[in-house]
Write an enzyme that holds these catalytic residues in place. Structure first.
Site, short mmCIF file in Angstrom:
data_model
loop_
_atom_site.label_atom_id
_atom_site.label_comp_id
_atom_site.label_asym_id
_atom_site.label_seq_id
_atom_site.Cartn_x
_atom_site.Cartn_y
_atom_site.Cartn_z
N LYS A 176 5.00 7.94 -4.09
CA LYS A 176 4.79 7.14 -2.89
C LYS A 176 6.09 6.41 -2.62
O LYS A 176 6.52 5.57 -3.41
CB LYS A 176 3.65 6.15 -3.10
CG LYS A 176 3.29 5.45 -1.81
CD LYS A 176 2.34 4.30 -2.03
CE LYS A 176 2.67 3.21 -1.04
NZ LYS A 176 2.11 1.94 -1.43
N GLY A 214 -0.27 -6.70 1.98
CA GLY A 214 -0.88 -7.89 1.41
C GLY A 214 -1.29 -8.93 2.44
O GLY A 214 -1.78 -10.01 2.08
N ASN A 264 -4.85 -2.53 -2.42
CA ASN A 264 -4.53 -3.19 -3.69
C ASN A 264 -4.93 -4.65 -3.61
O ASN A 264 -5.95 -5.06 -4.14
CB ASN A 264 -3.06 -3.02 -4.05
CG ASN A 264 -2.78 -3.42 -5.49
OD1 ASN A 264 -3.52 -4.16 -6.11
ND2 ASN A 264 -1.72 -2.93 -6.07
#
Lengths: 319, 257
Positions: B96, B157, B206
């Site tokens: 990735k 995030g 994540n």
């Protein structure tokens, strides 16, 4: 009726003290007395703050830590709370922190300045965990050894196998070991700064995207800044990146830290089980206390009480 | 079923492995998400030590496809080097590819990204590029040999959810046959359902899971939302209308007045 405690870090010394206070004859063996991961600890007794990234048992087990340390070493515990602050760009993170934790007051610029006059005008909002405490780990480790020596506990740096066989019970508090396959090492790096231009009266925790950073005031104008959390058991010196991040955090707390002297840097390897929670386990005549992870001073008292109770219960059963 | 570089994948969710409260909780989240692919970042500082790194052994014991990433790389050279190290450490040619262009927004440096993608595909890597929702960049990445795209829907995030639905629709519309995984910016399961309803093939999560109050439960919630959005996309959804349409016919209704 003797007990051998292996390991003289915070876990071993707490166990030794707990047993001694219950009238058990104790010997402690460690090739480097005191110089374990706990030597590099922050010494925060901050169960509510820790809940941000730890599970509930850490809060529960940490409840009596401050009282236990104060009883063991009167005057060693400072109960001034913990102040959690965020740089203005991370201010939303404070809400997230607050939603995960409890036992705090939201404080504004004025209240922050009252608590920590040197931070006046620097932070608009913070969380003040009023019931938390802290101690100086190095003072505590040294004074605990001194107290136990004076009380007749013997300290050895090396014991032959036959000498070890002479003990009825063994409590293993040796922390991280490569050979224990359930344990992993989590590297923590810290540094100590000295400046007379800032004073703080309590640990300040700064919101950081990857690991909780504390700036903890200590004696003689020194401040402990730590600690990183890296999934590795490499014990080498602090890396430039980690040092930069810790220094950045201190600098963002107060620019005077930019002029501070770097007195020391250190690395410790925290022992952790897969759930990051501590355990007291028994096998034969050996009880193991391990996995205190990043909560050594907070959780050692509860673990010591558990281990000592386990030994005394077993003895009363044998009788 | 989803095909990523000849590998058949049934789960619609990929999970990152950073920032969990403990390895045990990470393991629980992986189980409850049903994911087949986990991403791991290679940091040089993790390479030392003498126990062969127990954290990695734990991850490897979970028997999922490992997709190493080049998180934290800011230059082509750094990203290529990290990819090569990751190939050795994790014994996979999947990578990735992240090349960060801005420290604050963690926005990809798309110019460096395309260049690094070309170098890595020529070197035999199967590249999963973390990119923006820009159509032209997507085209260049495909030209460079990428067979999968991983566009963001918001900054990493940030938990903001899809910010530019038009761009995402346009991306999907232009490349109907390229597997596309929404990589960053998802905050809640409804975001996941939204992008899956647009026809994206999978999502990667994540922070939204790791930093949730209960990561294990949240991983399960996201998996259901992704599955629901995917099924809805194929089931054919109604377009919104300005007027009400009764679900029961009015004609033939008994009149009592």
């Amino acid at each position: 009726m003797d007990v051998l405690v292996r390991g003289a870090g915070v876990a071993g010394l707490s166990v030794a003290h707990e047993l001694w206070s219950r009238g058990v004859q104790v010997t402690v063996v460690d090739p480097q007395i005191g110089k374990r991961a706990s030597w590099y600890a922050g010494g925060m007794l901050a169960p509510y703050c820790e809940r941000e990234s730890a599970e509930q048992p850490v809060v529960d087990l940490g409840q009596n830590a401050a009282d236990w340390w104060e009883a063991a070493l009167p005057g060693s515990v400072s109960r001034k709370g913990t102040l959690v602050l965020a740089a203005s760009r991370d201010i939303k993170e404070l809400d997230r922190f607050g939603s995960r934790t409890s036992h705090f007051e939201v404080v504004d610029e004025t209240a922050i300045a009252t608590l920590e006059p040197d931070l006046v005008g620097r932070f608009r909002k913070g969380l003040f965990f009023t019931e938390e405490a802290h101690l100086d780990p190095r003072h505590v480790l040294i004074n605990l050894v001194a107290k136990l020596v004076a009380a007749g506990v013997s300290f050895e740096t090396d014991l032959s196998q036959s000498a070890e066989c002479g003990f009825d019970d063994i409590i293993d508090c040796t922390g991280y070991s490569v050979t224990n396959e359930n344990l992993r090492g989590v590297r923590g790096e810290m540094l100590i700064l000295r400046t007379a231009d800032v004073s703080l009266s309590r640990p300040i925790r700064l919101i950081h995207p990857r690991f909780p950073v504390y700036v903890v005031p200590r004696q003689d104008h020194t401040f402990m800044v730590g600690a990183t959390m890296i999934e590795s058991d490499a014990a080498g010196p602090i890396t430039a990146r980690s040092m930069m991040e810790l220094l950045n955090t201190a600098y963002s707390l107060h620019p005077a830290f930019g002029e501070a002297e770097i007195v020391e840097t250190g690395t410790g390897i925290r022992p952790a089980y897969p759930d990051n929670l501590p355990r007291v386990t028994a096998q034969g005549n050996t009880i193991t206390v391990n996995g205190l992870y990043r909560h050594g001073f907070l959780l050692a008292p509860a673990m010591a009480v558990q281990a000592a109770t386990a030994i005394l219960e077993r003895r009363s059963e044998i009788r | 079923m989803l095909k990523l570089y000849e590998k058949q994948i049934f789960s619609r969710l990929l999970l990152g492995t950073a920032q969990y409260p403990s390895p045990a909780i990470l393991e629980g989240a992986i189980e409850s998400s049903g994911t087949e692919i986990i991403t791991v970042s290679l940091r040089r500082e993790m390479m030392g030590g003498n126990s062969g790194n127990k954290f990695w052994s734990m991850i490897q014991s979970l028997a999922r496809h490992v997709l190493p990433n080049t998180a934290g790389c800011h230059t082509v050279k750094e990203a290529v080097l990290t990819a090569q190290m990751a190939r050795d450490v994790f014994a996979t040619d999947w990578i990735k590819l992240e090349v960060i262009g801005n420290h604050d927004t963690l926005q990809p440096d798309v110019f460096a990204l395309v260049e690094a993608a070309r170098i890595l595909t020529e070197d035999g890597f199967k590249v999963f590029p973390y990119t923006t929702d820009d159509l032209t960049v997507a085209e260049r990445l495909l030209d460079a040999g990428c067979e999968v795209l991983m566009p963001w829907c918001a900054p990493i995030g940030s938990a903001m959810g899809p910010l530019n639905l038009h761009a995402l629709r346009s991306l999907r519309g232009h490349f109907p046959n390229v597997p596309m995984i929404i990589d960053a910016g998802l905050g809640r399961p409804s975001h996941a359902a939204t992008v899956m309803e647009l026809g994206f093939d999978a999502i990667l999560l994540n922070t939204a899971v790791a930093k949730a109050g209960d990561p294990v439960a949240m991983a399960g919630a996201f998996a259901k939302a992704a599955e629901a959005g995917h099924a809805a996309y194929h089931a054919g959804m109604l377009e919104p209308r300005d007027v009400a349409v009764p679900s029961t016919p009015v004609i033939g209704k008994a009149v009592f007045s």
